[in-house]
Design an enzyme around this catalytic site. Structure first.
Site, PDB file in Angstrom:
ATOM      1  CE  LYS A 197       2.061   4.176   7.211  1.00 36.73           C
ATOM      2  NZ  LYS A 197       2.740   4.405   8.478  1.00 36.73           N
ATOM      3  NE  ARG A 238       7.973   2.000   6.354  1.00 40.44           N
ATOM      4  CZ  ARG A 238       6.951   1.279   6.804  1.00 40.44           C
ATOM      5  NH1 ARG A 238       6.209   0.589   5.982  1.00 40.44           N
ATOM      6  NH2 ARG A 238       6.687   1.250   8.088  1.00 40.44           N
ATOM      7  NE  ARG A 283       1.150  -0.227  15.844  1.00 36.63           N
ATOM      8  CZ  ARG A 283       1.584   0.152  14.653  1.00 36.63           C
ATOM      9  NH1 ARG A 283       0.930   1.067  13.964  1.00 36.63           N
ATOM     10  NH2 ARG A 283       2.659  -0.358  14.147  1.00 36.63           N
ATOM     11  NE  ARG A 286       3.984  -4.332  13.854  1.00 36.91           N
ATOM     12  CZ  ARG A 286       3.848  -3.401  12.913  1.00 36.91           C
ATOM     13  NH1 ARG A 286       2.674  -3.185  12.375  1.00 36.91           N
ATOM     14  NH2 ARG A 286       4.875  -2.707  12.511  1.00 36.91           N
ATOM     15  NE  ARG A 331       8.371   0.386  13.315  1.00 29.23           N
ATOM     16  CZ  ARG A 331       7.129   0.015  13.637  1.00 29.23           C
ATOM     17  NH1 ARG A 331       6.833  -0.326  14.867  1.00 29.23           N
ATOM     18  NH2 ARG A 331       6.198  -0.020  12.716  1.00 29.23           N
TER      19      ARG A 331
HETATM   20  P1  AMP Z   1       4.710  -1.522   8.951  1.00 34.55           P
HETATM   21  O1  AMP Z   1       3.780  -2.599   9.355  1.00 34.55           O
HETATM   22  O2  AMP Z   1       4.250  -0.799   7.726  1.00 34.55           O
HETATM   23  O3  AMP Z   1       5.047  -0.581  10.082  1.00 34.55           O
HETATM   24  O4  AMP Z   1       6.082  -2.238   8.522  1.00 34.55           O
HETATM   25  C1  AMP Z   1       6.813  -2.994   9.451  1.00 34.55           C
HETATM   26  C2  AMP Z   1       8.241  -3.167   8.997  1.00 34.55           C
HETATM   27  O5  AMP Z   1       8.255  -3.838   7.715  1.00 34.55           O
HETATM   28  C3  AMP Z   1       9.030  -1.893   8.775  1.00 34.55           C
HETATM   29  O6  AMP Z   1       9.575  -1.367   9.961  1.00 34.55           O
HETATM   30  C4  AMP Z   1      10.101  -2.379   7.794  1.00 34.55           C
HETATM   31  O7  AMP Z   1      11.090  -3.138   8.465  1.00 34.55           O
HETATM   32  C5  AMP Z   1       9.301  -3.334   6.905  1.00 34.55           C
HETATM   33  N1  AMP Z   1       8.696  -2.614   5.760  1.00 34.55           N
HETATM   34  C6  AMP Z   1       7.369  -2.473   5.478  1.00 34.55           C
HETATM   35  N2  AMP Z   1       7.183  -1.753   4.353  1.00 34.55           N
HETATM   36  C7  AMP Z   1       8.418  -1.399   3.926  1.00 34.55           C
HETATM   37  C8  AMP Z   1       8.892  -0.622   2.829  1.00 34.55           C
HETATM   38  N3  AMP Z   1       8.061  -0.052   1.944  1.00 34.55           N
HETATM   39  N4  AMP Z   1      10.251  -0.490   2.694  1.00 34.55           N
HETATM   40  C9  AMP Z   1      11.101  -1.061   3.555  1.00 34.55           C
HETATM   41  N5  AMP Z   1      10.720  -1.784   4.612  1.00 34.55           N
HETATM   42  C10 AMP Z   1       9.395  -1.960   4.815  1.00 34.55           C
END
Ligand code: AMP
Length: 210
Positions: A13, A88, A123, A156, A167
């Site tokens: 994404k 999400r 990644r 990360r 996740r």
């Molecule tokens: P991402 O970089 O989008 O994979 O987000 C990393 C982490 O941030 C996720 O695993 C969640 O802990 C938190 N996070 C990001 N976006 C959301 C969301 N819309 N709702 C809840 N937690 C989020």
């Protein structure tokens, strides 16, 4: 164009959001990046989110809804935006509707779980500007150095294999139901994530017009 990108963590994404936002001159908004930035700056919100994030859990809805509300009110969102990683959960999607935001398209990038686990190990992200790379699919010109800003590339913490499994579970349980939510309004398009970034982009652009 107001666009939502759905897909499991590691489905690509972020990479697609970067390409498409340049093409349409609209901002790509990643709640994950906003939270990581807040954490780096030691803000209260960042500290509150840290434990959830480190464990691969979702940050509470009220926190992320607040983040998005604030971000979408900014001037650069006037002509549209791409949401990467939001909503999400169903309550987050409902909150977006309640804000009066009219989404044009929702594209879900589909990648099988086994492939996701394999991809996540390669990644890397830039510590400084957040740009994303992959050691197989999107290599930086110089190893472990960001092409855009020269920052160091790191893995990360939440991309560690054990956390990736958590996740994925969260994705299937809480985020995947959003596909039905947006299919009902006819906005959902699905695209099979390809090995090559450019191939997925081509499918995405076609899906935006379909
Ligand atoms: P991402 O970089 O989008 O994979 O987000 C990393 C982490 O941030 C996720 O695993 C969640 O802990 C938190 N996070 C990001 N976006 C959301 C969301 N819309 N709702 C809840 N937690 C989020």
């Amino acid at each position: 164009m107001k666009l939502i990108l759905l897909g499991a963590p590691g489905a690509g994404k972020g990479t697609q959001a970067e390409v498409i936002c340049n093409k349409f001159s609209i901002p790509a908004i990643s709640t994950g990046n906003i939270i990581r930035e807040a954490l780096k700056n030691g803000t209260e919100m960042g500290l509150k989110a840290k434990s959830y994030m480190d464990e691969g859990k979702l940050v509470p809805d009220d926190v992320v809804i607040g983040i998005i509300q604030e971000r979408l009110a900014k001037d650069d969102c006037k002509n549209g935006f791409i949401l990467d990683g939001f909503p999400r959960t169903i309550p987050q999607a409902e909150a977006l509707d309640a804000m009066g935001v009219e989404i044009d398209r929702v594209v879900s990038i589909e990648v099988p779980d086994e492939k996701i686990v394999e991809r996540m190990s390669g990644r890397r992200v830039c510590e400084k500007c957040g740009a994303s790379y992959h050691m197989l699919y999107k290599k930086p010109a110089k190893e472990d150095v960001c092409d855009a800003c020269g920052g160091a590339l790191i893995r990360r913490k939440d991309d560690a294999p054990e956390t990736v499994q958590d996740r994925l579970k969260v994705y299937h349980e809480q985020t995947e139901p959003l596909k039905d939510y947006y299919a009902k309004s006819g906005k959902l398009r699905t695209v099979e994530g390809q090995e090559e970034v450019a191939d997925t982009t081509r499918l995405m652009l076609a899906a935006l017009e379909a």
